[in-house]
Design a protein around this motif. Sequence first.
Motif, short mmCIF file in Angstrom:
data_model
loop_
_atom_site.label_atom_id
_atom_site.label_comp_id
_atom_site.label_asym_id
_atom_site.label_seq_id
_atom_site.Cartn_x
_atom_site.Cartn_y
_atom_site.Cartn_z
N ASN A 36 0.83 -1.20 0.00
CA ASN A 36 0.00 0.00 0.00
C ASN A 36 0.87 1.25 0.00
O ASN A 36 1.76 1.39 0.85
CB ASN A 36 -0.90 0.02 1.24
N ALA A 37 0.60 2.15 -0.94
CA ALA A 37 1.27 3.45 -0.97
C ALA A 37 0.41 4.41 -0.15
O ALA A 37 -0.59 4.93 -0.63
CB ALA A 37 1.43 3.94 -2.40
N ILE A 38 0.81 4.63 1.09
CA ILE A 38 -0.02 5.35 2.06
C ILE A 38 0.74 6.51 2.66
O ILE A 38 1.96 6.42 2.89
CB ILE A 38 -0.45 4.40 3.19
N VAL A 39 0.03 7.59 2.94
CA VAL A 39 0.59 8.67 3.75
C VAL A 39 -0.10 8.61 5.12
O VAL A 39 -1.33 8.59 5.22
CB VAL A 39 0.37 10.04 3.10
N ASP A 40 0.71 8.53 6.17
CA ASP A 40 0.19 8.50 7.53
C ASP A 40 -0.12 9.92 8.00
O ASP A 40 0.67 10.84 7.80
CB ASP A 40 1.20 7.88 8.50
N VAL A 41 -1.27 10.08 8.64
CA VAL A 41 -1.66 11.34 9.26
C VAL A 41 -1.76 11.06 10.76
O VAL A 41 -2.66 10.33 11.20
CB VAL A 41 -2.99 11.87 8.70
N LEU A 42 -0.82 11.59 11.54
CA LEU A 42 -0.71 11.24 12.95
C LEU A 42 -1.13 12.38 13.86
O LEU A 42 -0.78 13.54 13.63
CB LEU A 42 0.73 10.85 13.30
N ALA A 43 -1.87 12.03 14.92
CA ALA A 43 -2.29 13.02 15.92
C ALA A 43 -2.39 12.32 17.27
O ALA A 43 -2.65 11.12 17.36
CB ALA A 43 -3.63 13.63 15.55
N SER A 44 -2.18 13.09 18.32
CA SER A 44 -2.35 12.55 19.67
C SER A 44 -3.84 12.38 19.98
O SER A 44 -4.69 13.12 19.47
CB SER A 44 -1.73 13.50 20.70
N ALA A 45 -4.14 11.39 20.82
CA ALA A 45 -5.53 11.17 21.22
C ALA A 45 -5.55 10.43 22.54
O ALA A 45 -4.70 9.57 22.80
CB ALA A 45 -6.29 10.37 20.16
N ASP A 46 -6.53 10.77 23.40
CA ASP A 46 -6.66 10.05 24.66
C ASP A 46 -7.65 8.89 24.49
O ASP A 46 -8.31 8.74 23.46
CB ASP A 46 -7.09 10.98 25.80
#
Length: 331
Positions: free
Chosen positions: A13-23
């Motif tokens: 898979n050619a994917i771009v990760d979108v990362l964010a903090s979460a509780d």
Amino acid sequence: MSEPTIDIVAIGNAIVDVLASADDAFLSQNGMTKGAMQLLDADQAKTLYDAMGAAREISGGSAANTLAGAASLGAKCAFIGQVATDQLGEVFTHDIRAQGVDFVTPAKPLDAPTARCLILVSDDGQRTMNTYLGAAQFLPQDAIVEAEIASAKVLLLEGYLWDPAEPREAMKRAIRMAKSAGRKVALGVSAVFCILNHRADFLAMLDAGDIDILFANDEELLALAGTEDFEEAVAFTAAKVELLVTTRGPDGAIAVSGGERASVPAEPIAKIVDTTGAGDLFSAGFLVGYVRGKGLAESLRMGAIAAAEVISHWGARPEVALDKLIAEKMG
């Protein structure tokens, strides 16, 4: 038969990760299981993206992450995967090429945009992944070029990409080409849900001798073997494959080949920041050891060091030169 000119060619898979903090409350409110991965459709992906906090974009994709790590170790690598002609497609293409990986699959103007994985990172470093496959699930068979497959010592297949029909047929085509050229085929089963969906396919490939190297974590191995006993799962699976590599999180990893078995503890780390890509980078270190003729124990240690580096920061690609890091740690 011509000699291989590169170390690893991977399809994924050619994917771009979108990362964010979460509780944990956010995960619960949005119906997520902490540490798990689920697939989203386009509407779900938009809703979740809108609800996420401030995010950063870092190219990902399991097999692509492995190649980024392998290239950082000095291996020659090529990637096959589908992106769309959009901004994230340009991001993915730039990033993987910048890390020294050959990527020539042409971008396509598709109804679906480039794949993205919305990753919620908890305070303890656990990542909960929500993937919209988009363009990645439309990788065509004609993207698989025999000369490219035959040029590599190892063909690496990403289990996540076995779900959609079009890339599944592309990977079957690649297996035939690799076997015809006398190359090794490695499969990373990717996730328990992949096994639940495709266990019969995976076992059939193992029984047919299509897969030489199998990468799985302990939970995936249990699901594949259909047992709750780890040693029983190891024995069941190792009998079907030339080389079995199983990661066990904080308990390290093992490799089994024929009558030989080796193990390694998890590499010590001051703080786990983000576990995204740990298994991918472990595979990178191990595969580079393997293609260089290293023994099981040394290849496992290379994998453990690479995995420890990637979980020490955000994102699933290495931030230091892994060849220098491993040289320092292994002497």
